[in-house]
Motif scaffolding. Structure first.
Motif, PDB file in Angstrom:
ATOM      1  N   VAL A 192       0.884  -1.175   0.000  1.00  0.00           N
ATOM      2  CA  VAL A 192       0.000   0.000   0.000  1.00  0.00           C
ATOM      3  C   VAL A 192       0.920   1.223   0.000  1.00  0.00           C
ATOM      4  N   TRP A 193       1.321   1.647  -1.176  1.00  0.00           N
ATOM      5  CA  TRP A 193       2.381   2.640  -1.315  1.00  0.00           C
ATOM      6  C   TRP A 193       2.072   3.947  -0.609  1.00  0.00           C
ATOM      7  N   ILE A 194       0.834   4.435  -0.731  1.00  0.00           N
ATOM      8  CA  ILE A 194       0.526   5.749  -0.165  1.00  0.00           C
ATOM      9  C   ILE A 194       0.276   5.685   1.346  1.00  0.00           C
ATOM     10  N   ALA A 195       0.348   4.481   1.932  1.00  0.00           N
ATOM     11  CA  ALA A 195       0.191   4.346   3.386  1.00  0.00           C
ATOM     12  C   ALA A 195       1.511   4.004   4.061  1.00  0.00           C
ATOM     13  N   MET A 196       2.621   4.199   3.359  1.00  0.00           N
ATOM     14  CA  MET A 196       3.938   3.929   3.932  1.00  0.00           C
ATOM     15  C   MET A 196       4.527   5.244   4.444  1.00  0.00           C
ATOM     16  N   PRO A 197       4.488   5.476   5.781  1.00  0.00           N
ATOM     17  CA  PRO A 197       4.955   6.757   6.317  1.00  0.00           C
ATOM     18  C   PRO A 197       6.341   7.146   5.824  1.00  0.00           C
ATOM     19  N   PHE A 198       6.521   8.426   5.644  1.00  0.00           N
ATOM     20  CA  PHE A 198       7.694   9.104   5.104  1.00  0.00           C
ATOM     21  C   PHE A 198       7.809   8.896   3.594  1.00  0.00           C
ATOM     22  N   TRP A 199       7.911   7.634   3.151  1.00  0.00           N
ATOM     23  CA  TRP A 199       8.087   7.389   1.722  1.00  0.00           C
ATOM     24  C   TRP A 199       6.854   7.777   0.915  1.00  0.00           C
ATOM     25  N   ASN A 200       5.677   7.715   1.549  1.00  0.00           N
ATOM     26  CA  ASN A 200       4.471   8.081   0.802  1.00  0.00           C
ATOM     27  C   ASN A 200       4.493   9.557   0.384  1.00  0.00           C
ATOM     28  N   ASN A 201       5.217  10.400   1.119  1.00  0.00           N
ATOM     29  CA  ASN A 201       5.356  11.793   0.695  1.00  0.00           C
ATOM     30  C   ASN A 201       6.014  11.896  -0.678  1.00  0.00           C
ATOM     31  N   PHE A 202       6.986  11.052  -0.921  1.00  0.00           N
ATOM     32  CA  PHE A 202       7.685  11.069  -2.212  1.00  0.00           C
ATOM     33  C   PHE A 202       6.791  10.535  -3.330  1.00  0.00           C
ATOM     34  N   ASP A 274      -4.515  20.085  -3.210  1.00  0.00           N
ATOM     35  CA  ASP A 274      -5.392  19.172  -3.943  1.00  0.00           C
ATOM     36  C   ASP A 274      -4.885  17.736  -3.954  1.00  0.00           C
ATOM     37  N   ILE A 275      -3.593  17.559  -4.223  1.00  0.00           N
ATOM     38  CA  ILE A 275      -3.038  16.210  -4.349  1.00  0.00           C
ATOM     39  C   ILE A 275      -3.123  15.460  -3.029  1.00  0.00           C
ATOM     40  N   VAL A 276      -2.750  16.142  -1.948  1.00  0.00           N
ATOM     41  CA  VAL A 276      -2.795  15.502  -0.626  1.00  0.00           C
ATOM     42  C   VAL A 276      -4.235  15.190  -0.236  1.00  0.00           C
ATOM     43  N   LEU A 277      -5.149  16.114  -0.494  1.00  0.00           N
ATOM     44  CA  LEU A 277      -6.561  15.893  -0.155  1.00  0.00           C
ATOM     45  C   LEU A 277      -7.127  14.693  -0.914  1.00  0.00           C
ATOM     46  N   ALA A 278      -6.841  14.609  -2.214  1.00  0.00           N
ATOM     47  CA  ALA A 278      -7.414  13.542  -3.038  1.00  0.00           C
ATOM     48  C   ALA A 278      -6.761  12.184  -2.797  1.00  0.00           C
ATOM     49  N   MET A 279      -5.475  12.179  -2.467  1.00  0.00           N
ATOM     50  CA  MET A 279      -4.755  10.903  -2.330  1.00  0.00           C
ATOM     51  C   MET A 279      -4.829  10.324  -0.920  1.00  0.00           C
ATOM     52  N   THR A 280      -4.575  11.134   0.101  1.00  0.00           N
ATOM     53  CA  THR A 280      -4.485  10.598   1.473  1.00  0.00           C
ATOM     54  C   THR A 280      -5.300  11.385   2.486  1.00  0.00           C
ATOM     55  N   ASN A 281      -5.732  12.595   2.118  1.00  0.00           N
ATOM     56  CA  ASN A 281      -6.424  13.489   3.057  1.00  0.00           C
ATOM     57  C   ASN A 281      -5.571  13.749   4.297  1.00  0.00           C
ATOM     58  N   GLY A 282      -4.259  13.728   4.126  1.00  0.00           N
ATOM     59  CA  GLY A 282      -3.352  14.021   5.232  1.00  0.00           C
ATOM     60  C   GLY A 282      -3.081  12.851   6.158  1.00  0.00           C
ATOM     61  N   GLN A 283      -3.622  11.678   5.840  1.00  0.00           N
ATOM     62  CA  GLN A 283      -3.377  10.507   6.681  1.00  0.00           C
ATOM     63  C   GLN A 283      -1.983   9.931   6.431  1.00  0.00           C
ATOM     64  N   TRP A 284      -1.571   9.044   7.321  1.00  0.00           N
ATOM     65  CA  TRP A 284      -0.300   8.327   7.202  1.00  0.00           C
ATOM     66  C   TRP A 284       0.894   9.287   7.115  1.00  0.00           C
ATOM     67  N   ASN A 285       0.843  10.339   7.924  1.00  0.00           N
ATOM     68  CA  ASN A 285       1.942  11.304   8.033  1.00  0.00           C
ATOM     69  C   ASN A 285       2.223  12.053   6.733  1.00  0.00           C
ATOM     70  N   THR A 286       1.166  12.372   5.994  1.00  0.00           N
ATOM     71  CA  THR A 286       1.339  13.140   4.746  1.00  0.00           C
ATOM     72  C   THR A 286       0.736  14.535   4.836  1.00  0.00           C
TER      73      THR A 286
END
Length: 336
Positions: A192-202, A274-286
């Motif tokens: 779950v790539w976008i739920a991997m803390p720190f790396w999901n920011n990249f 927009d990108i953060v809201l649509a992808m993770t909504n700020g979850q998982w340290n993003t």
């Protein structure tokens, strides 16, 4: 269909209103200060006065828009930042004290700094390299068109596209996400790539890189084409190779354009939402500043004071970069 009709109607009404305003104000000005008078000296004075007033009539709609949509929100945000959740109670600097002690705000600042370090630098670098390479191949125009195409997509639309790239369907299931499909095909395990803390920011940064590289490429390609051929020919005669010509001859001559591209993307990054809201909504340290501001201002009952305080921080971070960009652009224009 109804939305299309409303949009067309808004365009027609807007254009008609602008035409009526400019025609009407000019006509009224000519009536108040006529150039054709019995006294020629009075006519000259009227022409001079109307000449001073007319530009302000043209600027008035833009100035009103700036006042309503730019100046007023700044002062309103400052006012709300020293008041409580509903804006009724004065709390002084309490919101600012809360902000700097809040762990989520510190996380947002850290993530924004990550975006600032990597996205403008990589977008500008890739745009510069692509601009240089595509000018040297016969199908360069087609390549530029394909790389520029993501600029036509909204940030939310791009996020939806990349959701399919990062999609995860669980162990043993068919992976429709391109990235997980490649990993599984190579014998790895899906993630779950976008739920991997720190790396999901990249992984989120890649989306903005995909969009902004085309913007950087177009501006830098135009700048590269404006370099005098004589300097390149002189470098070739002196025995310089391709890389030396590029980094020591061409890049220094387009430094101002590189700086403008860099700072423009930096401002976009500071406001990333927009990108953060649509992808993770700020979850998982993003979490980032703009999304945190949105959360405090419009969610969970809303806290206008804390939301406005975060908005002030974003504005303070953006202003120095904008000032530097404007000064740099003025220097470049004066040099011409």
């Amino acid at each position: 269909m109804e939305q299309i009709i409303k949009a067309l109607l808004a365009v027609v009404i807007g254009v008609a209103a602008a035409m009526i305003y400019f025609y009407g104000t000019n006509k009224l000005l000519d009536i108040i200060f006529p150039s054709q008078t019995k006294d020629p000296a009075q006519g000259v004075r009227n022409l001079r006065i109307s000449g001073m007033i007319r530009p302000w009539l043209f600027l008035l709609p833009a100035l009103l828009s700036l006042g309503i949509y730019l100046v007023y929100p700044v002062f309103a945000s400052l006012w709300y930042s020293v008041h409580g959740p509903s804006g009724d109670t004065y709390v002084g600097a309490a919101n600012y004290v809360w902000m700097f002690n809040d762990s989520e705000f510190r996380e947002s600042m850290f993530n924004n700094m990550l975006w600032l370090v990597f996205v403008p630098a990589l977008s500008t670098f890739f745009g510069l390299i692509i601009a240089w390479l595509t000018d040297r191949i016969w199908w360069g125009s087609f390549a530029k068109m394909m790389i520029f195409m993501p600029m036509a997509i909204s940030f939310v639309g791009a996020s939806v596209i990349w959701k399919f790239v990062y999609d995860y369907r669980g162990q043993g299931a068919d992976q429709i996400g391109i990235l997980n499909a490649i990993v599984v095909a190579m014998g790895g395990e899906p993630h779950v790539w976008i739920a991997m803390p720190f790396w999901n920011n990249f992984f989120l940064m890649i989306i903005l890189l995909w969009i902004q590289t085309g913007f950087a490429m177009v501006l830098l390609s135009a700048a590269l084409r404006g370099i005098p051929e004589e300097t390149i020919e002189a470098a070739v005669i002196d025995g310089a190779n391709g890389l030396q010509i590029f980094f020591k001859i061409m890049v220094p001559q387009i430094y101002n354009t590189i700086a403008v591209v860099w700072t423009t993307i930096t401002i976009i990054v500071l406001k990333i939402f927009d990108i953060v809201l649509a992808m993770t909504n700020g979850q998982w340290n993003t979490q980032v500043l703009a999304n945190l501001m949105f959360d405090w201002m419009f969610r969970g009952g809303g806290d206008f004071g804390r939301g406005a305080t975060i908005a002030i921080v974003i504005m303070v971070l953006v202003i120095p970069i904008m000032v530097w960009n404007i000064r740099n652009s003025r220097k470049e224009m004066e040099g011409r």
